[in-house]
Design an enzyme around this catalytic site. Structure first.
Site, PDB file in Angstrom:
ATOM      1  N   GLY A 270      34.968   9.572  -2.572  1.00  0.00           N
ATOM      2  CA  GLY A 270      35.288  10.944  -2.179  1.00  0.00           C
ATOM      3  C   GLY A 270      34.292  11.938  -2.769  1.00  0.00           C
TER       4      GLY A 270
ATOM      5  N   TYR B  57      44.236  -5.284  -9.439  1.00  0.00           N
ATOM      6  CA  TYR B  57      43.748  -6.275 -10.408  1.00  0.00           C
ATOM      7  C   TYR B  57      42.248  -6.066 -10.606  1.00  0.00           C
ATOM      8  CZ  TYR B  57      41.981 -10.578 -12.384  1.00  0.00           C
ATOM      9  OH  TYR B  57      41.322 -11.480 -13.179  1.00  0.00           O
TER      10      TYR B  57
ATOM     11  N   GLY C 158      49.184   1.259 -15.184  1.00  0.00           N
ATOM     12  CA  GLY C 158      49.389  -0.137 -15.582  1.00  0.00           C
ATOM     13  C   GLY C 158      48.088  -0.788 -16.031  1.00  0.00           C
TER      14      GLY C 158
ATOM     15  N   TYR D 299      51.965  16.719  -1.265  1.00  0.00           N
ATOM     16  CA  TYR D 299      50.851  16.726  -2.223  1.00  0.00           C
ATOM     17  C   TYR D 299      51.331  17.248  -3.587  1.00  0.00           C
ATOM     18  CZ  TYR D 299      46.087  17.879  -3.928  1.00  0.00           C
ATOM     19  OH  TYR D 299      44.911  17.984  -4.635  1.00  0.00           O
TER      20      TYR D 299
HETATM   21  P1  NAD Z   1      38.289  13.483  -1.251  1.00  0.00           P
HETATM   22  O1  NAD Z   1      39.196  13.318  -0.080  1.00  0.00           O
HETATM   23  O2  NAD Z   1      36.859  13.754  -0.996  1.00  0.00           O
HETATM   24  O3  NAD Z   1      38.373  12.205  -2.186  1.00  0.00           O
HETATM   25  C1  NAD Z   1      39.539  11.433  -2.353  1.00  0.00           C
HETATM   26  C2  NAD Z   1      39.162   9.971  -2.249  1.00  0.00           C
HETATM   27  O4  NAD Z   1      40.333   9.159  -2.480  1.00  0.00           O
HETATM   28  C3  NAD Z   1      38.647   9.592  -0.863  1.00  0.00           C
HETATM   29  O5  NAD Z   1      37.437   8.877  -0.962  1.00  0.00           O
HETATM   30  C4  NAD Z   1      39.763   8.739  -0.281  1.00  0.00           C
HETATM   31  O6  NAD Z   1      39.295   7.780   0.657  1.00  0.00           O
HETATM   32  C5  NAD Z   1      40.353   8.114  -1.531  1.00  0.00           C
HETATM   33  N1  NAD Z   1      41.743   7.670  -1.380  1.00  0.00           N
HETATM   34  C6  NAD Z   1      42.805   8.387  -0.927  1.00  0.00           C
HETATM   35  N2  NAD Z   1      43.918   7.642  -0.930  1.00  0.00           N
HETATM   36  C7  NAD Z   1      43.559   6.413  -1.402  1.00  0.00           C
HETATM   37  C8  NAD Z   1      44.269   5.202  -1.639  1.00  0.00           C
HETATM   38  N3  NAD Z   1      45.581   5.090  -1.369  1.00  0.00           N
HETATM   39  N4  NAD Z   1      43.596   4.138  -2.157  1.00  0.00           N
HETATM   40  C9  NAD Z   1      42.264   4.237  -2.429  1.00  0.00           C
HETATM   41  N5  NAD Z   1      41.542   5.351  -2.209  1.00  0.00           N
HETATM   42  C10 NAD Z   1      42.176   6.425  -1.697  1.00  0.00           C
HETATM   43  O7  NAD Z   1      38.924  14.640  -2.151  1.00  0.00           O
HETATM   44  P2  NAD Z   1      38.371  15.318  -3.486  1.00  0.00           P
HETATM   45  O8  NAD Z   1      38.245  16.761  -3.243  1.00  0.00           O
HETATM   46  O9  NAD Z   1      37.197  14.577  -4.002  1.00  0.00           O
HETATM   47  O10 NAD Z   1      39.610  15.110  -4.459  1.00  0.00           O
HETATM   48  C11 NAD Z   1      39.623  14.071  -5.428  1.00  0.00           C
HETATM   49  C12 NAD Z   1      40.813  14.246  -6.353  1.00  0.00           C
HETATM   50  O11 NAD Z   1      40.739  15.517  -7.004  1.00  0.00           O
HETATM   51  C13 NAD Z   1      42.153  14.202  -5.619  1.00  0.00           C
HETATM   52  O12 NAD Z   1      43.084  13.496  -6.424  1.00  0.00           O
HETATM   53  C14 NAD Z   1      42.547  15.661  -5.514  1.00  0.00           C
HETATM   54  O13 NAD Z   1      43.944  15.823  -5.509  1.00  0.00           O
HETATM   55  C15 NAD Z   1      41.928  16.245  -6.781  1.00  0.00           C
HETATM   56  N6  NAD Z   1      41.645  17.683  -6.624  1.00  0.00           N
HETATM   57  C16 NAD Z   1      40.553  18.128  -5.944  1.00  0.00           C
HETATM   58  C17 NAD Z   1      40.329  19.492  -5.823  1.00  0.00           C
HETATM   59  C18 NAD Z   1      39.110  20.060  -5.133  1.00  0.00           C
HETATM   60  O14 NAD Z   1      38.937  21.283  -5.097  1.00  0.00           O
HETATM   61  N7  NAD Z   1      38.213  19.267  -4.589  1.00  0.00           N
HETATM   62  C19 NAD Z   1      41.239  20.406  -6.372  1.00  0.00           C
HETATM   63  C20 NAD Z   1      42.355  19.912  -7.033  1.00  0.00           C
HETATM   64  C21 NAD Z   1      42.541  18.553  -7.189  1.00  0.00           C
END
Ligand code: NAD
Ligand code: UDP
Length: 318
Positions: A10, A62, A107, A150
């Site tokens: 991501g 794992y 875990g 969320y």
């Molecule tokens: P993003 O969508 O670019 O990245 C999230 C990644 O998680 C993606 O690559 C997606 O494929 C992967 N993913 C989602 N569900 C999954 C699963 N079940 N198993 C494996 N991979 C999975 O979003 P981001 O902006 O990079 O956000 C990353 C984290 O940061 C998130 O947890 C988000 O809640 C948190 N966050 C981001 C922001 C922001 O401004 N970008 C703000 C607050 C919190």
């Protein structure tokens, strides 16, 4: 350290991989690509300190060999109801990534006696009644509202993280991330920066939802990653806000992007596009990060946008 990063493909996860590899660590990336892209980690394929598992964190995890730290970033993150990769359209996956994914990654940390860092969010404050938001503010979230899948998943994830810390003595950290932007954001995910910068570079009017009077505070990705790495290496177990306190209205943000890019097409107001429960004001109080981590953002909005433009131009074929 040998560090597991979920959500590695991501926006934020891929920057975190780059930073930790540059710092000399070994990184194990994990992602199921539900909202991320292989392109974000393609440059790491030949790095011998990087390995990758395609895996859904909702399922048991794992990892062969010793792990020293686990950083849980996997979750859909865009609130845009029209976006196919927004959490409105991935409601069950979002709740499972926050609940089951947090359980499974905790875990792994417990089993390995590893450090743990949860990527939480300013969304746990909901539509805040306290401004700016301090970490001791408990938030204003409707458990059945539009953003609940969320917000509540992240709130549960924080509770579970503290439970593992208190009951199992896992060395946990919780970062509450405020709006962050930079290269590798998904141009289609419908968040404000990708929409606005794409529109500005194409010479189109910027789509301001509502009257644009709602506020946010935007942090450049390198600043955020620096704060997160400092938190990982700290002794702090309570949540820490990391974000830029430079609050502006969405209309001001749109106008700033038009100014920086030289876009003359202005803005167009789309009142019907603003979702219910879209927070009216958001600004982090970063006193805790300043005091405990010695951290504060260093990148101006203008520099951050200029750093982001080349990536967007490449994606747009400009
Ligand atoms: P993003 O969508 O670019 O990245 C999230 C990644 O998680 C993606 O690559 C997606 O494929 C992967 N993913 C989602 N569900 C999954 C699963 N079940 N198993 C494996 N991979 C999975 O979003 P981001 O902006 O990079 O956000 C990353 C984290 O940061 C998130 O947890 C988000 O809640 C948190 N966050 C981001 C922001 C922001 O401004 N970008 C703000 C607050 C919190
Ligand atoms: N927004 C907007 N136009 C867009 C996309 C978003 O005006 O094309 C607004 C949205 O309504 C919200 C703010 O910008 O008030 C920030 O939205 P974003 O999706 O980036 O993240 P949020 O902070 O809501 O999680």
């Amino acid at each position: 350290m040998r560090i597991l990063i979920t959500g590695a493909a991501g926006f934020l996860g891929s920057h975190l991989c780059d930073r930790l590899l540059a710092d000399g660590h070994k990184v194990i990336g994990m992602d199921n690509f539900v909202t991320g892209s292989r392109d974000n980690i393609a440059h790491l394929a030949s790095n011998e300190n990087f390995s990758f598992f395609k895996h859904d964190v909702s399922n048991y995890i794992y990892i062969p060999g010793k792990v020293d730290a686990v950083m849980h970033f996997a979750s859909p993150a865009s609130p845009n109801p029209k976006s196919p990769v927004g959490y409105f359209n991935l409601p069950i996956q979002t709740m499972k990534a926050g609940a089951l994914g947090t359980h499974h990654t905790l875990g792994v940390a417990k089993e390995n006696k590893a450090k743990y860092l949860l990527a939480s969010t300013s969304e746990i404050y909901g539509d805040p009644l306290v401004h700016p938001q301090t970490e001791d503010y408990a938030g204003n979230v409707d458990p059945v509202g539009e953003r609940a899948v969320y917000d509540e998943a992240k709130r549960f994830a924080e509770s579970l993280t503290m439970a593992y810390h208190r009951a199992h003595d896992v060395h946990t950290h919780i970062v509450r991330i405020f709006n962050t932007y930079g290269p590798r954001m998904d141009l289609q995910d419908g968040r404000a920066l990708p929409n606005f910068l794409k529109q500005a570079l194409l010479g189109q009017p910027l789509t301001v939802f509502g009257d644009g009077g709602q506020s946010r505070s935007f942090c450049y990705v390198d600043d955020l990653i620096e704060g997160i790495v400092r938190l990982l290496l700290s002794e702090e177990h309570m949540p820490v806000n990391i974000g830029n306190p430079d609050e502006m209205t969405i209309l001001q943000f749109a106008e700033a992007i038009n100014e920086i890019t030289g876009n003359k097409a202005g803005v167009t107001f789309m009142s019907e596009e603003r979702s219910t429960r879209d927070p009216q004001r958001r600004q982090p109080d970063i006193t805790r990060a300043r005091t405990i981590l010695g951290w504060e953002p260093a990148c101006s909005l203008e520099d951050g946008i200029r750093n982001t433009i080349p990536y967007f131009k490449e994606k747009l074929g400009l």
